[in-house]
Design an enzyme around this catalytic site. Structure first.
Site, PDB file in Angstrom:
ATOM      1  N   GLU A  80      -1.341  -1.460  -6.110  1.00 20.77           N
ATOM      2  CA  GLU A  80      -2.496  -0.754  -6.644  1.00 20.77           C
ATOM      3  C   GLU A  80      -2.109   0.062  -7.880  1.00 20.77           C
ATOM      4  O   GLU A  80      -0.995   0.582  -7.965  1.00 20.77           O
ATOM      5  CB  GLU A  80      -3.075   0.206  -5.608  1.00 20.77           C
ATOM      6  CG  GLU A  80      -3.978  -0.442  -4.579  1.00 20.77           C
ATOM      7  CD  GLU A  80      -4.572   0.595  -3.649  1.00 20.77           C
ATOM      8  OE1 GLU A  80      -5.817   0.665  -3.562  1.00 20.77           O
ATOM      9  OE2 GLU A  80      -3.798   1.317  -3.002  1.00 20.77           O
TER      10      GLU A  80
ATOM     11  N   ASP B 159      -3.385   1.271   6.994  1.00 25.58           N
ATOM     12  CA  ASP B 159      -2.476   0.967   5.890  1.00 25.58           C
ATOM     13  C   ASP B 159      -2.114  -0.516   5.825  1.00 25.58           C
ATOM     14  O   ASP B 159      -2.023  -1.087   4.733  1.00 25.58           O
ATOM     15  CB  ASP B 159      -1.213   1.814   6.021  1.00 25.58           C
ATOM     16  CG  ASP B 159      -1.502   3.304   5.960  1.00 25.58           C
ATOM     17  OD1 ASP B 159      -2.439   3.685   5.236  1.00 25.58           O
ATOM     18  OD2 ASP B 159      -0.802   4.083   6.635  1.00 25.58           O
TER      19      ASP B 159
ATOM     20  N   ASP C 204       0.863  -1.183   0.000  1.00 28.17           N
ATOM     21  CA  ASP C 204       0.000   0.000   0.000  1.00 28.17           C
ATOM     22  C   ASP C 204       0.898   1.232   0.000  1.00 28.17           C
ATOM     23  O   ASP C 204       1.623   1.481   0.970  1.00 28.17           O
ATOM     24  CB  ASP C 204      -0.907   0.002   1.236  1.00 28.17           C
ATOM     25  CG  ASP C 204      -1.802   1.232   1.283  1.00 28.17           C
ATOM     26  OD1 ASP C 204      -2.490   1.494   0.278  1.00 28.17           O
ATOM     27  OD2 ASP C 204      -1.828   1.927   2.324  1.00 28.17           O
TER      28      ASP C 204
END
Length: 268
Positions: free
Chosen positions: A136, A218, A52
């Protein structure tokens, strides 16, 4: 002047393919291309990680490790501003102005080199540690339109970090999986899958109302990112919604239809 380079016979280089350049800070560079053997794939580690990316921490790993944000520009901005003020005070065309311009160029070079060095070292470490890395698909170009965050996002260098991971994963025989940017990784419980209707950016910890698990925002997001990558890779089907996941590296591309509640959807 005799040139030498380890493992390269410079006498065989085509002089028309050698580029000599000088940057404003005064350093000279010689650029040329050589053929090298394809590196052997790295030994397997039997480890998978989700990442992340953020601003407070550059990256949080699904196992709980954190990679600090070096904030290259922020740390050097004060010196850079001082050199720029000095240059502005000097008379145009004077020797002192040329010296001040060189100091400004050197300060910019240090920031630029630090920005290049950090993603190289960080991506190499992660490639060596894991067989599968899930990340991501952040819309960096759109995110920097936010004036309050643009400088911090640009300084973090997420796009360059991803490009380093992509080519190093392919070269090392690793798998890089990119999941959809709208996957609700932060507000989905990584334990039971409960989806919060809303989660503001200021909330760093939250408790799942369904299973009462306490989450670090997170770390929870990194766990969900890994789960989404596993789902579309067929390793843990049904555990997470995998949306538009693209797998890069030594394996074929995969994709999946995104599945999430209407409240979690966002415009493209």
């Amino acid at each position: 002047m005799a040139w030498s380079w380890p493992g390269v016979d410079l006498a065989t280089l085509d002089p028309t393919m050698v580029i000599v350049s000088r940057e404003p800070g005064g350093r000279w560079y010689v650029t040329f291309a050589v053929d090298v053997d394809q590196p052997e794939p790295l030994p397997t580690t039997s480890r998978e990680i989700g990442i992340d990316l953020g601003i407070k921490d550059f990256a949080v790993i699904s196992g709980g490790d954190r990679i600090a944000n070096p904030r290259h520009l922020e740390r050097k901005a004060r010196n850079l501003a001082r050199y720029q003020r000095r240059m502005a005070r000097e008379q145009r065309g004077s020797a002192n102005r040329r010296k001040a311009r060189t100091r400004v160029a050197v300060a910019h070079r240090k920031v630029r080199n630090a920005r290049r060095d950090f993603p190289h070292k960080t991506s190499t470490t992660l490639i060596e540690q894991a067989d599968t890395i899930v990340l991501e698909d952040l819309a960096v170009a759109n995110m920097v339109k936010n004036r309050s965050l643009a400088k911090a996002i640009s300084d973090a260098g997420w796009a360059e970090f991803r490009s380093r991971l992509e080519y190093k994963a392919a070269r090392a025989g690793r798998h890089l999986i990119i999941i959809d940017r709208w996957y609700p990784s932060s507000k989905t419980c990584s334990t039971c899958g409960h989806l919060l209707p809303e989660l503001d950016l200021g909330t760093r910890h939250w408790t799942c109302p369904a299973c009462r698990t306490r989450h670090d925002r997170d770390v929870n997001a990194a766990k969900n990112i890994l789960a989404a990558g596993r789902a579309v890779a067929g390793k843990n089907p049904g555990h997470a919604c995998g949306a538009d996941v693209r797998q890069q590296g030594s394996s074929l591309l995969r994709s999946a239809v995104k599945q999430e509640t209407p409240a979690a959807r966002r415009p493209a």
